[in-house]
Design an enzyme around this catalytic site. Structure first.
Site, PDB file in Angstrom:
ATOM      1  N   ASP A  16      -4.207 -12.977   3.239  1.00  0.00           N
ATOM      2  CA  ASP A  16      -5.361 -12.734   3.826  1.00  0.00           C
ATOM      3  C   ASP A  16      -6.661 -13.036   3.064  1.00  0.00           C
ATOM      4  OD1 ASP A  16      -4.415 -10.963   2.173  1.00  0.00           O
ATOM      5  OD2 ASP A  16      -4.443  -8.965   3.484  1.00  0.00           O
ATOM      6  N   ASP A  22      -2.365 -10.474  -2.795  1.00  0.00           N
ATOM      7  CA  ASP A  22      -2.750 -10.216  -1.387  1.00  0.00           C
ATOM      8  C   ASP A  22      -4.571  -9.864  -1.791  1.00  0.00           C
ATOM      9  OD1 ASP A  22      -1.823  -8.984   1.245  1.00  0.00           O
ATOM     10  OD2 ASP A  22      -3.852  -7.905   0.765  1.00  0.00           O
ATOM     11  N   HIS A  49      -6.046  -7.351  -0.736  1.00  0.00           N
ATOM     12  CA  HIS A  49      -6.138  -6.128  -0.822  1.00  0.00           C
ATOM     13  C   HIS A  49      -5.585  -5.570  -2.207  1.00  0.00           C
ATOM     14  CE1 HIS A  49      -6.609  -6.679   3.589  1.00  0.00           C
ATOM     15  NE2 HIS A  49      -7.711  -5.889   3.435  1.00  0.00           N
ATOM     16  N   HIS A  61       0.841  -1.286  -0.147  1.00  0.00           N
ATOM     17  CA  HIS A  61      -0.109   0.092   0.043  1.00  0.00           C
ATOM     18  C   HIS A  61       1.040   1.240   0.079  1.00  0.00           C
ATOM     19  CE1 HIS A  61      -3.441  -2.188   0.345  1.00  0.00           C
ATOM     20  NE2 HIS A  61      -3.362  -2.759   1.695  1.00  0.00           N
TER      21      HIS A  61
HETATM   22  C1  6XA Z   1      -7.697  -1.315   7.184  1.00  0.00           C
HETATM   23  C2  6XA Z   1      -7.155  -2.610   6.337  1.00  0.00           C
HETATM   24  C3  6XA Z   1      -5.868  -2.613   5.923  1.00  0.00           C
HETATM   25  C4  6XA Z   1      -5.453  -3.819   4.977  1.00  0.00           C
HETATM   26  C5  6XA Z   1      -4.097  -4.040   4.953  1.00  0.00           C
HETATM   27  C6  6XA Z   1      -3.715  -5.288   4.254  1.00  0.00           C
HETATM   28  N1  6XA Z   1      -8.590  -1.607   7.860  1.00  0.00           N
HETATM   29  N2  6XA Z   1      -3.172  -4.946   3.052  1.00  0.00           N
HETATM   30  O1  6XA Z   1      -3.710  -6.329   4.585  1.00  0.00           O
HETATM   31  O2  6XA Z   1      -2.959  -5.961   2.294  1.00  0.00           O
HETATM   32 ZN    ZN Z   2      -3.912  -7.405   2.518  1.00  0.00          ZN
END
Ligand code: 6XA
Ligand code: ZN
Length: 344
Positions: A285, A196, A198, A160
């Site tokens: 995740d 991932d 996200h 991110h």
């Molecule tokens: C915030 C969620 C952050 C996700 C972080 C993550 N509520 N990114 O796993 O790959």
């Molecule tokens: Zn993630």
């Protein structure tokens, strides 16, 4: 396959995040790396400590003032008389200027950060650099042709973190620094495959106008899930980079059948790019038991995922991203790596 870790990750601990209206202990916690380390050791994979690479490779993809801010934030917070985690309370909204970094610590935090679940504590910057070093040490193993593949146990994660923005538990973009380093050390084209849950908005941002680094991502639809404001299918790159960003958003509840089909499409795009190496942003995740995500992959499926990625037949650097079902995270990572190695 060699595993690269950094003991510095432990300094990034004790932080709190703002989650669903509450201040809670971070999901992104040291035990994640400890469970992974135990699982890779139990699986008999050799573990090495990261070599220090310094800031130069980081500054190939991140803004210098941004990196200096991350380095100084804890000290500035102390000087302002604050205690606890460094967190922003305000953000540079759409209607406001984004070209003038304020001088005040709270203004700077909102200027450089995009999400309030990403605390800075005393050891955060060193841990983030340690995570970059893990990725670079792994990159060096595959660049020299010494290893077909390596696994960088990066914590904190990175995908991110953009050119000059942090958030989403990420400070420095481990995968992007490694991809750029591979470009700078003899590889003409490098693909980043982000599996991932996200969207890797930071990696996309860094390479969006580039034709030499492809970014291919499968992730929860940003209409539904974090990071919300990037990762749609119509983002395909810009300028010289047009066509070199590939986003494959998926609905909540995606199971292995849906995931594997889309992963197949992603791998076809990587193959068509004919890269010299692939960096895999490996978040687990997507696991059914993940506390903050909504896909339904089971541990066995990660072995299938690893085997599919092996089918690219490329030098491969796995870089750890998310995964918060702490007790299962090690098994899911090892399943992926063993699937890749043909051991399952
Ligand atoms: C915030 C969620 C952050 C996700 C972080 C993550 N509520 N990114 O796993 O790959
Ligand atoms: Zn993630």
């Amino acid at each position: 396959m060699k595993v690269i870790q950094s003991p510095l990750h432990i300094g990034h601990s004790g932080g709190v995040e703002f989650n669903e209206g509450q201040i809670v202990p971070c999901h992104e916690r040291p035990s994640r790396a400890e469970f992974i380390l135990k699982a890779v050791e139990d699986a008999g994979l050799p573990v090495l400590d990261a070599e220090p690479y310094g800031l130069d490779p980081v500054l190939r993809v991140h803004d210098e003032a941004f990196v200096a801010f991350l380095r100084d934030a804890w000290r500035l917070w102390q000087e302002a008389g604050r205690t606890g985690s460094v967190l922003p309370f305000t953000f540079a909204g759409r209607s406001m200027r984004r070209d003038r970094p304020p001088r005040d610590i709270d203004g700077l935090l909102g200027y450089y950060c995009f999400a309030a679940e990403t605390p800075i504590v005393e050891g955060t910057f060193d841990a983030a650099l340690g995570a970059v070093d893990c990725a670079l040490t792994g990159a060096a193993l595959i660049a020299g042709g010494r290893e077909r593949a390596a696994y960088a146990l990066c914590r904190p994660p990175g995908h991110h973190a953009a050119h000059s923005v942090y958030g989403g538990y990420c400070y420095l973009n481990n995968a992007a620094v490694a991809a750029q380093w591979l470009r700078d050390h003899g590889m003409e084209r490098v693909a980043v495959l982000d599996v991932d849950y996200h969207h890797g908005n930071g990696t996309q941002d860094i390479f969006y106008e580039r034709a030499d680094v492809q970014f291919v991502s499968l992730h929860a639809d940003p209409l539904l899930d974090f990071p919300y404001y990037l990762g749609h299918a119509d983002e395909t790159g810009a300028g010289a980079g047009e066509g070199f960003t590939v986003n494959l958003p998926l609905p909540w509840g995606t199971d292995w059948e849906g995931y594997a089909h889309t992963l197949g499409l992603a791998l076809d795009r990587v193959r068509a790019f004919q890269p010299d190496a692939v960096v895999v942003s490996l978040g687990v995740d997507t696991y059914v038991g993940d506390p903050i995500s909504r896909f339904t992959l089971t541990t066995d499926r990660y072995a299938e995922m690893g085997a599919m990625i092996e089918g690219l037949d490329l030098p491969t650097l796995f870089v750890q991203e998310g995964g918060y079902a702490v007790e299962a995270i090690g098994d899911n990572v090892v399943a992926t790596l063993e699937g890749f190695m043909g051991r399952r």
